[in-house]
Scaffold this motif. Structure first.
Motif, short mmCIF file in Angstrom:
data_model
loop_
_atom_site.label_atom_id
_atom_site.label_comp_id
_atom_site.label_asym_id
_atom_site.label_seq_id
_atom_site.Cartn_x
_atom_site.Cartn_y
_atom_site.Cartn_z
N ILE A 82 28.43 63.43 36.83
CA ILE A 82 27.91 62.25 36.13
C ILE A 82 28.21 61.04 37.00
N ASP A 83 27.15 60.40 37.48
CA ASP A 83 27.28 59.16 38.25
C ASP A 83 26.90 57.99 37.35
N THR A 84 27.69 56.94 37.42
CA THR A 84 27.48 55.77 36.57
C THR A 84 27.52 54.51 37.42
N ALA A 85 26.63 53.59 37.13
CA ALA A 85 26.66 52.26 37.76
C ALA A 85 26.26 51.25 36.69
N SER A 86 26.61 50.00 36.93
CA SER A 86 26.24 48.96 35.98
C SER A 86 25.96 47.66 36.73
N ARG B 214 23.21 46.14 32.24
CA ARG B 214 22.47 47.38 32.52
C ARG B 214 23.44 48.49 32.92
N PHE B 215 23.17 49.67 32.38
CA PHE B 215 23.88 50.88 32.78
C PHE B 215 22.88 51.84 33.39
N PHE B 216 23.31 52.51 34.46
CA PHE B 216 22.52 53.54 35.12
C PHE B 216 23.34 54.83 35.10
N PHE B 217 22.72 55.92 34.69
CA PHE B 217 23.40 57.21 34.62
C PHE B 217 22.57 58.26 35.34
N LYS B 218 23.25 59.12 36.09
CA LYS B 218 22.59 60.26 36.71
C LYS B 218 23.45 61.49 36.42
N PHE B 219 22.79 62.55 35.95
CA PHE B 219 23.45 63.80 35.60
C PHE B 219 22.89 64.92 36.46
N THR B 220 23.76 65.71 37.06
CA THR B 220 23.35 66.84 37.88
C THR B 220 24.07 68.08 37.38
N GLY B 221 23.31 69.11 37.01
CA GLY B 221 23.91 70.36 36.57
C GLY B 221 24.38 71.19 37.76
N LEU B 222 25.57 71.79 37.63
CA LEU B 222 26.15 72.60 38.70
C LEU B 222 26.41 74.02 38.22
N ASP B 223 26.37 74.96 39.17
CA ASP B 223 26.71 76.34 38.83
C ASP B 223 28.22 76.53 38.96
N GLU B 224 28.69 77.75 38.77
CA GLU B 224 30.14 78.02 38.80
C GLU B 224 30.76 77.75 40.16
N ASP B 225 29.93 77.74 41.24
CA ASP B 225 30.44 77.46 42.58
C ASP B 225 30.28 75.99 42.97
N GLN B 226 29.98 75.15 42.00
CA GLN B 226 29.82 73.71 42.20
C GLN B 226 28.55 73.34 42.98
N ASN B 227 27.57 74.25 43.02
CA ASN B 227 26.31 73.97 43.68
C ASN B 227 25.30 73.43 42.67
N PRO B 228 24.45 72.48 43.08
CA PRO B 228 23.42 71.98 42.17
C PRO B 228 22.48 73.11 41.72
N ALA C 216 18.98 64.56 35.48
CA ALA C 216 18.43 63.55 34.57
C ALA C 216 18.95 62.19 35.01
N GLU C 217 18.12 61.17 34.84
CA GLU C 217 18.51 59.79 35.11
C GLU C 217 18.07 58.92 33.96
N TYR C 218 18.94 58.00 33.58
CA TYR C 218 18.63 57.06 32.51
C TYR C 218 19.09 55.67 32.90
#
Length: 161
Positions: A44-48, A62-76, A81-83
């Motif tokens: 989860i990346d956050t900026a404002s 303003r808030f900016f959020f980016k979410f990246t799903g990872l597997d068990e080995d920490q790979n994307p 999603a971005e909001y």
């Protein structure tokens, strides 16, 4: 943010005028769509960004959020999603929180920034939870964090509009 000027926050003088979602993007890669899987972890990346209009006693946060799903080995996994969320405030007593640094530079007492960040972030937590419902990123809940830390990480630009 600069040092405090000993003003007291009066919550009844802070008015949330509007909340706008100005960016909403959910994206999956073709390999993910062919083989979707539940993310084990998330990045989860956050900026404002905060802008004040002292004359009209307004603030845009303003808030900016980016979410990246990872597997068990920490790979994307191939799901992101971005909001972008925008909050408009009217602060009746904003002048109580202005700190004149020099002839051309004015800053805001940090306690006002912390309160506005707290309101915005906590509202964002609910909006993000709802927006991700029914998606491959369902169940992400923004963590409870220190608004002071969020403001410290914010770009150090204090602009007026």
């Amino acid at each position: 943010m600069s040092a405090r000027n000993n003003s007291v926050i009066d919550s009844e003088k802070i008015h949330l005028l509007s909340v706008n979602v100005f960016k909403a993007r959910l994206d999956t890669t073709e390999p993910f769509r062919d083989n979707p899987q539940k993310a084990d972890k998330y990045v989860i990346d956050t900026a404002s960004n905060t802008v004040f209009n002292f004359k009209d006693k307004l603030c845009r946060f303003r808030f900016f959020f980016k979410f990246t799903g990872l597997d068990e080995d920490q790979n994307p996994l191939g799901v992101e999603a971005e909001y972008g969320l925008e909050y408009h405030y009217y602060i009746e007593n904003i002048n109580d929180f202005l700190i004149q640094k020099n002839e051309n530079e004015v800053s805001i007492d940090s306690q006002l920034g912390v309160v506005l960040c707290s309101i915005s972030y906590s509202t964002s937590r609910g909006i993000i939870l709802e927006k991700l419902h029914g998606t491959h990123l369902e169940g992400i809940i923004l963590p409870v964090v220190s608004p002071v830390k969020l403001l410290e990480e914010q770009k150090k630009l204090l602009k007026q509009y």
